[in-house]
Design a protein around this motif. Sequence first.
Motif, PDB file in Angstrom:
ATOM      1  N   ALA A 121      -4.975   5.375  -1.660  1.00  0.00           N
ATOM      2  CA  ALA A 121      -4.267   5.069  -0.408  1.00  0.00           C
ATOM      3  C   ALA A 121      -4.549   6.071  -0.124  1.00  0.00           C
ATOM      4  CB  ALA A 121      -4.409   3.705   0.143  1.00  0.00           C
ATOM      5  N   SER A 122      -3.468   7.265  -0.959  1.00  0.00           N
ATOM      6  CA  SER A 122      -2.681   7.889  -0.308  1.00  0.00           C
ATOM      7  C   SER A 122      -3.713   9.171  -0.314  1.00  0.00           C
ATOM      8  CB  SER A 122      -1.135   8.020  -0.118  1.00  0.00           C
ATOM      9  OG  SER A 122      -0.556   7.359  -0.224  1.00  0.00           O
ATOM     10  N   LYS A 123      -4.389   8.988  -1.151  1.00  0.00           N
ATOM     11  CA  LYS A 123      -5.122  10.451  -1.492  1.00  0.00           C
ATOM     12  C   LYS A 123      -6.545  10.789  -0.556  1.00  0.00           C
ATOM     13  CE  LYS A 123      -3.398  10.574  -5.928  1.00  0.00           C
ATOM     14  NZ  LYS A 123      -4.137  10.867  -7.412  1.00  0.00           N
ATOM     15  N   VAL A 124      -7.152   9.417  -0.271  1.00  0.00           N
ATOM     16  CA  VAL A 124      -8.115   8.781  -0.007  1.00  0.00           C
ATOM     17  C   VAL A 124      -8.463   9.306   1.869  1.00  0.00           C
ATOM     18  CG1 VAL A 124     -10.198   7.181   0.735  1.00  0.00           C
ATOM     19  CG2 VAL A 124      -9.842   7.265  -1.506  1.00  0.00           C
ATOM     20  N   LEU A 125      -7.157   8.918   2.205  1.00  0.00           N
ATOM     21  CA  LEU A 125      -6.570   8.650   3.691  1.00  0.00           C
ATOM     22  C   LEU A 125      -5.535   9.490   4.094  1.00  0.00           C
ATOM     23  CD1 LEU A 125      -7.447   4.623   4.254  1.00  0.00           C
ATOM     24  CD2 LEU A 125      -8.947   6.599   4.952  1.00  0.00           C
ATOM     25  N   PRO A 126      -4.883  10.465   3.975  1.00  0.00           N
ATOM     26  CA  PRO A 126      -4.094  11.336   4.099  1.00  0.00           C
ATOM     27  C   PRO A 126      -3.074  11.102   5.209  1.00  0.00           C
ATOM     28  CG  PRO A 126      -5.455  13.016   3.434  1.00  0.00           C
ATOM     29  CD  PRO A 126      -6.382  11.404   3.814  1.00  0.00           C
ATOM     30  N   SER A 127      -3.710  10.446   6.215  1.00  0.00           N
ATOM     31  CA  SER A 127      -2.527  10.110   7.305  1.00  0.00           C
ATOM     32  C   SER A 127      -1.973   8.506   6.798  1.00  0.00           C
ATOM     33  CB  SER A 127      -3.723   9.368   8.395  1.00  0.00           C
ATOM     34  OG  SER A 127      -4.622   8.514   8.257  1.00  0.00           O
ATOM     35  N   LEU A 128      -2.181   7.769   5.603  1.00  0.00           N
ATOM     36  CA  LEU A 128      -1.896   6.683   5.124  1.00  0.00           C
ATOM     37  C   LEU A 128      -0.229   7.052   4.336  1.00  0.00           C
ATOM     38  CD1 LEU A 128      -2.304   4.458   4.986  1.00  0.00           C
ATOM     39  CD2 LEU A 128      -3.236   3.853   3.102  1.00  0.00           C
ATOM     40  N   THR A 129       0.680   7.405   4.523  1.00  0.00           N
ATOM     41  CA  THR A 129       2.206   7.531   4.437  1.00  0.00           C
ATOM     42  C   THR A 129       2.544   6.001   4.668  1.00  0.00           C
ATOM     43  OG1 THR A 129       2.777   7.974   6.806  1.00  0.00           O
ATOM     44  CG2 THR A 129       1.626  10.449   5.479  1.00  0.00           C
ATOM     45  N   SER A 130       4.609   6.375   4.186  1.00  0.00           N
ATOM     46  CA  SER A 130       5.820   5.248   4.395  1.00  0.00           C
ATOM     47  C   SER A 130       5.764   4.898   5.244  1.00  0.00           C
ATOM     48  CB  SER A 130       7.000   5.761   3.459  1.00  0.00           C
ATOM     49  OG  SER A 130       7.188   7.068   3.789  1.00  0.00           O
ATOM     50  N   ASP A 131       5.304   6.178   6.302  1.00  0.00           N
ATOM     51  CA  ASP A 131       5.638   5.764   7.564  1.00  0.00           C
ATOM     52  C   ASP A 131       4.663   4.773   8.983  1.00  0.00           C
ATOM     53  OD1 ASP A 131       7.922   7.886   7.992  1.00  0.00           O
ATOM     54  OD2 ASP A 131       7.075   8.824   8.352  1.00  0.00           O
ATOM     55  N   SER A 132       3.769   4.258   8.068  1.00  0.00           N
ATOM     56  CA  SER A 132       2.201   4.245   8.434  1.00  0.00           C
ATOM     57  C   SER A 132       2.788   1.995   7.924  1.00  0.00           C
ATOM     58  CB  SER A 132       1.108   4.108   7.335  1.00  0.00           C
ATOM     59  OG  SER A 132       0.730   5.441   7.715  1.00  0.00           O
ATOM     60  N   LEU A 133       3.770   1.660   7.001  1.00  0.00           N
ATOM     61  CA  LEU A 133       4.087   0.857   6.697  1.00  0.00           C
ATOM     62  C   LEU A 133       4.066  -0.609   8.302  1.00  0.00           C
ATOM     63  CD1 LEU A 133       5.914   0.461   3.327  1.00  0.00           C
ATOM     64  CD2 LEU A 133       3.453  -0.407   3.779  1.00  0.00           C
ATOM     65  N   GLY A 134       3.441  -1.294   8.705  1.00  0.00           N
ATOM     66  CA  GLY A 134       3.953  -2.147   9.404  1.00  0.00           C
ATOM     67  C   GLY A 134       3.257  -2.199  10.578  1.00  0.00           C
ATOM     68  N   LYS A 135       2.232  -0.540  10.508  1.00  0.00           N
ATOM     69  CA  LYS A 135       1.796  -0.634  11.613  1.00  0.00           C
ATOM     70  C   LYS A 135      -0.329  -1.005  11.622  1.00  0.00           C
ATOM     71  CE  LYS A 135       4.038   3.848  12.091  1.00  0.00           C
ATOM     72  NZ  LYS A 135       3.203   5.302  12.548  1.00  0.00           N
ATOM     73  N   HIS A 136      -0.583  -1.430  12.878  1.00  0.00           N
ATOM     74  CA  HIS A 136      -2.421  -1.735  13.119  1.00  0.00           C
ATOM     75  C   HIS A 136      -3.263  -1.036  11.743  1.00  0.00           C
ATOM     76  CE1 HIS A 136      -5.730  -4.337  14.316  1.00  0.00           C
ATOM     77  NE2 HIS A 136      -4.954  -5.016  14.253  1.00  0.00           N
ATOM     78  N   ILE A 137      -4.300  -1.405  11.367  1.00  0.00           N
ATOM     79  CA  ILE A 137      -4.739  -0.641  10.456  1.00  0.00           C
ATOM     80  C   ILE A 137      -5.746   0.383  11.791  1.00  0.00           C
ATOM     81  CG2 ILE A 137      -7.111  -2.658  10.647  1.00  0.00           C
ATOM     82  CD1 ILE A 137      -6.068  -0.675   7.964  1.00  0.00           C
ATOM     83  N   GLU A 138      -5.700  -0.275  12.794  1.00  0.00           N
ATOM     84  CA  GLU A 138      -6.355   0.325  13.456  1.00  0.00           C
ATOM     85  C   GLU A 138      -6.058   1.831  13.228  1.00  0.00           C
ATOM     86  OE1 GLU A 138      -6.268  -1.967  16.947  1.00  0.00           O
ATOM     87  OE2 GLU A 138      -9.432  -2.315  16.703  1.00  0.00           O
ATOM     88  N   LYS A 139      -4.681   2.160  13.790  1.00  0.00           N
ATOM     89  CA  LYS A 139      -4.092   3.091  13.922  1.00  0.00           C
ATOM     90  C   LYS A 139      -4.434   4.331  12.860  1.00  0.00           C
ATOM     91  CE  LYS A 139      -0.069   1.532  16.914  1.00  0.00           C
ATOM     92  NZ  LYS A 139       1.101   1.668  17.047  1.00  0.00           N
ATOM     93  N   ILE A 140      -4.778   3.472  11.430  1.00  0.00           N
ATOM     94  CA  ILE A 140      -5.494   4.868  10.043  1.00  0.00           C
ATOM     95  C   ILE A 140      -6.790   4.973  10.295  1.00  0.00           C
ATOM     96  CG2 ILE A 140      -5.338   4.704   7.599  1.00  0.00           C
ATOM     97  CD1 ILE A 140      -3.252   4.590   9.136  1.00  0.00           C
ATOM     98  N   PHE A 141      -8.189   3.991  11.531  1.00  0.00           N
ATOM     99  CA  PHE A 141      -9.212   4.500  11.308  1.00  0.00           C
ATOM    100  C   PHE A 141      -9.415   5.029  12.663  1.00  0.00           C
ATOM    101  CE2 PHE A 141      -9.314   2.181   7.484  1.00  0.00           C
ATOM    102  CZ  PHE A 141      -9.272   3.090   5.958  1.00  0.00           C
ATOM    103  N   LYS A 142      -8.860   5.344  13.263  1.00  0.00           N
ATOM    104  CA  LYS A 142      -8.689   4.906  15.051  1.00  0.00           C
ATOM    105  C   LYS A 142     -10.122   5.825  15.726  1.00  0.00           C
ATOM    106  CE  LYS A 142      -5.552   8.462  15.023  1.00  0.00           C
ATOM    107  NZ  LYS A 142      -4.043   9.223  15.829  1.00  0.00           N
ATOM    108  N   GLU A 143     -10.541   6.961  14.713  1.00  0.00           N
ATOM    109  CA  GLU A 143     -11.550   7.467  15.267  1.00  0.00           C
ATOM    110  C   GLU A 143     -13.238   6.951  14.607  1.00  0.00           C
ATOM    111  OE1 GLU A 143     -11.108  11.529  14.333  1.00  0.00           O
ATOM    112  OE2 GLU A 143      -9.543  11.749  15.635  1.00  0.00           O
ATOM    113  N   LYS A 144     -12.726   5.671  13.407  1.00  0.00           N
ATOM    114  CA  LYS A 144     -13.589   5.606  13.210  1.00  0.00           C
ATOM    115  C   LYS A 144     -13.907   3.931  13.138  1.00  0.00           C
ATOM    116  CE  LYS A 144     -13.923   8.971   9.871  1.00  0.00           C
ATOM    117  NZ  LYS A 144     -14.225   9.262   8.059  1.00  0.00           N
TER     118      LYS A 144
END
Length: 413
Positions: free
Chosen positions: A264-287
Amino acid sequence: MIKLNVLLSAFMFASSILTLFLALISLRWKTSYTKTLAFICFAVSLYSFGYGMELFNTDLKAMIFWNMVQHLGALFIPTLWLILALQYTAQTTLLKSLAFRLGIFIIPALTLIICFTNSFHQLYYTDQTYLYNSFFPVLHLEKGPWYIVQFIFLSICVMSASILYLAQYKKTAGPVRHVCLVMFFASFLPWLTAIMNLLNVSPYYFNWVPFAATISSILFLLALFQWHLLELKPLAKEKVFECTSDAIIILNNAFKIIDFNPSASKVLPSLTSDSLGKHIEKIFKEKTSITRSIFNGKKIVFNTVLDNCRCFFSISTSSIQTDKHKVIGWIITITDITRYVEMMSKLNRLATKDDLTGINNRRYFIERSTTELERLNRSKGSLSLIMLDLDFFKEINDRYGHQAGDVVLQAVA
């Protein structure tokens, strides 16, 4: 009044029966490490029985004999324990090497031979005599140089197994995490008592290693029935989650990220350990179309640029439900379909393009004209058709050959 040595012997016999029972129980499960665990339990059972007989007897020759019997089981426990750790943590690369498998049994095998021939060289024990404690006579053993070699080998096996269990403990969660912690402490108990034996600081001059092995056996039973020690599924699921090429993101029922795998980190470089606990919208905020498909549980295809290449992915969402069908989370699966898209594009191109000229072929003309005629019927409009013909093309083929004719067709196209 029953003597203390008889009570301790009875305890050792009970320990022997307990570990023998555990060995038979473990054989009921069909996992990669069932046989190894069974061999460990058989070895501990023989060790406990031998020490029980040593405590029960007061004749020096009988005590020495039963001490040698103990070594038939005790010497191979460290090796088997290391093998069990490698198998349980799925670090089996070393076990595939014949040299490694033979190598880890060389020291125990040599020690067994040296132990049974000790009277000729005193390499393992320099002296074997009576020693009276406050209750009854015990066998006192002066350690020789090879005993130190065996202890170093034991320590290497125990420390290696402990490191494997500790590493697995940090990587996993749930029941597997509890089991790794139990196995970690079970590794150290017999080892600590072995250190006491080596330094001759054991209380009452007893050999406490068999007692510690009994406690470890109880820990085995606890893990077996409480956390399903012998089930392969939890670790297998963890291994699949970590190694699968599909990107997997796990959300709670509030669509917040609680875990993801390396893919998942390879497909979505913005997905890091800091992403834990965040809403999924913040990962796909532009899509926003992707987040809508996640919320609606619909499958969608999206593309992105990775390593300067355009890649296509299929994303799907499935719910995590309890036995009562209550949704407690979501699993997002992202599959790389780039090769599939490229293959379909190539097949479509081959089906609708002329190989020689690269322009649309007869099949494309029929499909497109059918579509346009249907549109014309709906709109009641008009349609124009242009036809081209090459004059004197047959003369070019006859005079210069078909290869020249092909060049002309390509130039016109």
